[in-house]
Scaffold this motif. Structure first.
Motif, short mmCIF file in Angstrom:
data_model
loop_
_atom_site.label_atom_id
_atom_site.label_comp_id
_atom_site.label_asym_id
_atom_site.label_seq_id
_atom_site.Cartn_x
_atom_site.Cartn_y
_atom_site.Cartn_z
N LEU A 30 0.82 -1.22 0.00
CA LEU A 30 0.00 0.00 0.00
C LEU A 30 0.85 1.27 0.00
N TYR A 31 1.95 1.24 0.74
CA TYR A 31 2.75 2.45 0.91
C TYR A 31 4.04 2.43 0.10
N ARG A 32 4.26 1.33 -0.67
CA ARG A 32 5.45 1.19 -1.50
C ARG A 32 6.72 1.35 -0.65
N LEU A 33 6.77 0.62 0.42
CA LEU A 33 7.91 0.68 1.32
C LEU A 33 9.00 -0.28 0.86
N PRO A 34 10.26 0.03 1.15
CA PRO A 34 11.33 -0.95 0.92
C PRO A 34 11.10 -2.19 1.78
N HIS A 35 11.56 -3.32 1.29
CA HIS A 35 11.32 -4.57 2.00
C HIS A 35 11.91 -4.52 3.41
N GLY A 36 11.09 -4.86 4.39
CA GLY A 36 11.54 -4.93 5.77
C GLY A 36 11.48 -3.63 6.54
N SER A 37 11.18 -2.50 5.89
CA SER A 37 11.15 -1.23 6.61
C SER A 37 9.81 -1.06 7.32
N ARG A 38 9.81 -0.35 8.42
CA ARG A 38 8.61 -0.12 9.23
C ARG A 38 7.88 1.14 8.76
N LEU A 39 6.56 1.05 8.71
CA LEU A 39 5.76 2.19 8.23
C LEU A 39 5.92 3.41 9.13
N SER A 40 5.85 3.19 10.46
CA SER A 40 5.90 4.34 11.37
C SER A 40 7.28 4.98 11.45
N ALA A 41 8.29 4.30 10.87
CA ALA A 41 9.64 4.88 10.86
C ALA A 41 10.02 5.37 9.46
N ALA A 42 9.10 5.26 8.51
CA ALA A 42 9.41 5.66 7.13
C ALA A 42 9.54 7.18 7.02
N GLN A 43 10.45 7.61 6.16
CA GLN A 43 10.70 9.04 5.99
C GLN A 43 10.07 9.59 4.72
N SER A 278 2.79 13.23 11.37
CA SER A 278 3.94 12.36 11.09
C SER A 278 3.43 10.96 10.79
N PRO A 279 4.15 10.19 9.93
CA PRO A 279 3.77 8.78 9.73
C PRO A 279 3.88 7.96 11.01
#
Length: 582
Positions: A30-43, A278-279
Motif C-alpha cells: 500500500l505504501y510502497r515501502l522498501p522490503h523490511g522497513s517499518r511504516l511508522s519509521a518511514a521518511q 507524522s507517519p
C-alpha cells in the motif's frame, strides 16, 4: 497439559509470525515501502498514500463486515476474547470467530490504522488453545489454563519476552498465579518466543549496550520520587485515552454513519493526521518506538513531543472508535515512551532539583512506557518484566515497578477498569478481570430448584387445607389465585396454630396465613442473587415463578440447599486455584 502447552506455544509462535508477515506485506504494497522497513519509521512516503491507504483499508474492512453480516450464523454474534472466555465460559472460544478477528486485525494494522496486532495475536493463539483443549475434553480449570498458555505464547512471541508473556497470562487471562499453572504457561511462552524468533528475527525494543544512555550515575532511592510522579501522570493519561475511544464511538453512533462505512471515514481521518503530523501515528508504532529508543535518537522539543503524543492518541481513538479491529497494547507503549520523554524535559523546568538525578530521557521513556501501558492494559508485573527483558537493567526495573504500582493503583481506585474490562462495562457486562465467575452464572435457580411442587388454590377452606396437610407433612405449601398465579406461601404449623387459636365463631381463611406474597425467585437468577433475595425476605424457602409478569409457579428452592451448593462451588474454585485435586 505440558505437552499441549508446548504444542500451543509452537503453533502460537507460527501464527504470530504469519500475521507479522501478512501485515508487513500489506503495508509494503500500500505504501510502497522498501522490503523490511517499518511504516511508522518511514521518511519518504508518498503523501497520497499516507492520506488514502488507511481509507482503502477501511473500505476493505467495511466490505468484509457487510459480507459477514449476511451470514446468518455470524450475524450479531460478537467474538469472545480470552478474558471473557475465561471469566464466563470456562475457556471455551470459537476458532472461526477468532480467525475472523484476525482477518479484521490484519486489514486494520496492515492498512495503517493506529491499532496494534496484540489483540489478534492473543485471540488466535487462545482460540487454537481452546480448540485443542475441547478436543481433548479437558476439565474447566485445565481449559482455562490452556487458554492462558495461548495468550502467553502470543505475547512472548510478539516481544521476544517469555516472562512478559507468562505474567500476561497469569494477570490478565487466567486471573491468578498458581504453582499448578506455572509450568505449562512458562513452557508455552518459551516455545512461542523461540519459534517466532526463529521464523521472523526482530530487533529488541531498547538497546542498552551503553548504560550511559540510561543513567549518568548510580541509581539511588531518590530516583523513585520522579518515577512515582511519572506513574501518576501516566495513570491520568491512560484514563483520558480510554475515555477518548469511548467518545469517538459515541460520536460515530450519533452521526448515524453506516457501520460498514465508518472505518473508511475513520481511515481518512487517520491518514490526514499522518499527513499533517507524522507517519509515526500509523499502524502499531514499532518503527517509531525503535527510533525514539535509539541511543542517538532525533531530538524532539517539548512542543514536538506533545503534538506527536496528541496525534498518536487521537489516531488510536479514531481507529478503534470508527470500527477498525485491534488493541491499544503497543500504542500505549509508544505513547508511554513519549510521555516519559516529555516528563524528562518538563520536570527540570518545574522542579530544578530533578536535573540532579541520574536518569536520562531514555530511562524516563522506559518507565513511562510501562506505566502508561499498565494504566490501559493492566498487569503491573507484566509491564515490569517487559521493562526488565527489553533493557536488562535491574535498577531501571526497580523504578519501573514503583511507577507501575502507582499507575495501576490510581487507575483502579479512580477509574476501576482496564481498556478490555471498560469495553465489557460499556456492553453491560460486570467483568472486572479474568477470574472465573462463569460458574456462578451457570449455578442458577432453574438448576437448583425442586420441580415436584403441587400448589393449592387460595380459596381452599382452611379446614380442608388442614386435613390435607396435617402436622408432620411438608411444612411449606405454595398457594395460587384463581388465575393460577403465585399468591404466596403457607407455613403448615402456622396454619394449624391459627385454627387452634381462633375464637369460637371465627372462621379464619387460608388467605389470613399466607406469607411472602411479593417475594419469589425466577429461574434465571444465580445462586448469589437468590441468596440476597432469601436475606431480604427472611425466609428459609421461596417459590420459583416463570417471571414477574405471569408468575406461574414452576418450583421451590430452600436457602440451605442454595448456600450448600454455592459453598461447594467456592471450595472447588479454591482447590483449583491452589492446585489441589478437585
Amino acid at each position: 497439559m505440558v505437552v499441549l502447552a508446548a504444542l500451543t506455544g509452537c503453533i502460537g509462535g507460527l501464527a504470530v509470525s504469519v500475521m507479522n508477515l501478512a501485515t508487513q506485506g500489506l503495508r509494503e504494497a500500500l505504501y510502497r515501502l522498501p522490503h523490511g522497513s517499518r511504516l511508522s519509521a518511514a521518511q519518504d512516503v508518498d503523501p497520497l498514500a499516507l492520506l488514502l491507504a488507511p481509507c482503502l483499508g477501511g473500505i476493505a474492512l467495511g466490505l468484509l463486515l457487510f459480507a459477514v453480516g449476511r451470514i446468518r450464523s455470524m450475524r450479531r454474534r460478537p467474538a469472545i476474547d480470552p478474558i471473557e472466555a475465561n471469566a464466563l465460559h470456562g475457556g471455551r472460544m470459537s476458532l472461526r470467530d477468532s480467525l475472523y478477528v484476525v482477518v479484521q486485525n490484519v486489514i486494520s494494522n496492515g492498512s495503517g490504522a493506529s491499532v496494534g496486532l496484540e489483540a489478534g495475536y492473543t485471540q488466535i493463539c487462545s482460540g487454537i488453545a481452546s480448540r485443542l483443549g475441547i478436543s481433548f475434553e479437558m476439565r474447566r480449570a485445565d481449559l482455562r489454563t490452556l487458554v492462558g498458555c495461548g495468550a502467553a505464547a502470543a505475547i512472548a512471541a510478539a516481544f521476544g519476552a517469555p516472562l512478559t508473556g507468562a505474567f500476561y497470562a497469569f494477570e490478565l487471562i487466567i486471573g491468578t498465579y498458581a504453582i499448578a499453572t506455572l509450568t505449562p504457561v512458562v513452557v508455552a511462552a518459551l516455545c512461542g518466543s523461540l519459534v517466532a524468533r526463529g521464523l521472523v528475527p526482530a530487533d529488541p525494543l531498547v538497546d542498552v549496550a551503553n548504560m550511559q544512555a540510561v543513567t549518568t550515575s548510580t541509581v539511588t532511592s531518590f530516583e523513585t520520587l520522579p518515577s512515582l510522579v511519572l506513574g501518576l501522570v501516566c495513570a491520568g493519561l491512560g484514563i483520558l485515552i480510554m475515555r477518548g475511544v469511548t467518545l469517538v464511538e459515541r460520536l460515530v453512533q450519533a452521526s448515524r454513519i453506516p457501520r460498514a462505512a465508518a472505518p473508511a471515514v475513520g481511515g481518512l481521518c487517520v491518514g490526514a493526521l499522518a499527513l499533517v503530523a507524522s507517519p509515526q501515528v500509523l499502524s502499531g508504532g514499532h518503527g517509531a518506538l525503535h527510533q525514539h529508543f535509539a541511543e542517538h535518537a532525533e531530538d524532539y522539543g517539548i512542543l514536538g513531543l506533545a503534538l506527536l503524543f496528541a496525534a498518536k492518541a487521537t489516531a488510536s481513538a479514531i481507529s478503534i472508535g470508527s470500527g477498525f479491529r485491534g488493541g491499544l497494547f503497543f500504542a500505549s507503549l509508544f505513547l508511554g515512551a513519549l510521555a516519559g520523554k516529555l516528563f524528562a524535559l518538563i520536570g527540570p523546568l518545574l522542579v530544578p532539583a530533578m536535573a540532579g538525578f541520574g536518569l536520562t530521557p531514555l530511562a524516563y521513556a522506559v518507565i513511562g512506557m510501562s506505566a502508561l501501558a499498565v494504566a490501559v492494559i493492566g498487569g503491573p508485573l507484566t509491564m515490569t518484566f517487559l521493562a526488565l527483558e527489553v533493557t536488562g537493567s535491574l535498577p531501571i526495573t526497580g523504578l519501573v515497578l514503583a511507577a507501575v504500582i502507582a499507575s495501576s493503583l490510581t487507575v483502579r481506585k479512580t477509574f476501576g477498569y482496564s481498556f478490555a474490562t471498560w469495553r465489557f462495562h460499556l456492553r453491560g457486562e460486570s467483568i472486572r478481570s479474568a477470574h472465573d465467575v462463569g460458574w456462578i452464572r451457570t449455578l442458577t435457580v432453574g438448576r437448583l430448584m425442586r420441580k415436584d411442587i403441587r400448589p393449592v388454590p387460595l380459596d381452599t377452606p382452611l379446614a380442608s387445607f388442614l386435613r390435607a396437610h396435617p402436622i408432620g407433612s411438608p411444612s411449606r405449601i405454595i398457594v395460587v389465585d384463581a388465575e393460577e398465579r403465585y399468591a404466596g406461601m403457607v407455613l403448615v404449623p402456622e396454619a394449624h396454630a391459627a385454627a387452634r387459636e381462633a375464637q369460637e365463631g371465627d372462621e379464619p381463611q387460608l388467605a389470613d396465613v399466607v406469607r411472602y406474597p411479593t417475594e419469589f425467585l425466577t429461574p434465571e437468577m444465580n445462586a448469589k442473587e437468590a441468596a440476597s433475595v432469601f436475606d431480604r425476605a427472611e425466609s428459609e424457602a421461596l417459590a420459583v415463578v416463570d417471571g414477574p409478569a405471569e408468575r406461574r409457579v414452576i418450583g421451590m428452592l430452600t436457602e440451605s440447599h442454595t448456600l450448600k451448593r454455592y459453598s461447594d462451588e467456592l471450595e472447588r474454585q479454591r482447590r483449583t486455584i491452589a492446585g489441589e485435586p478437585v
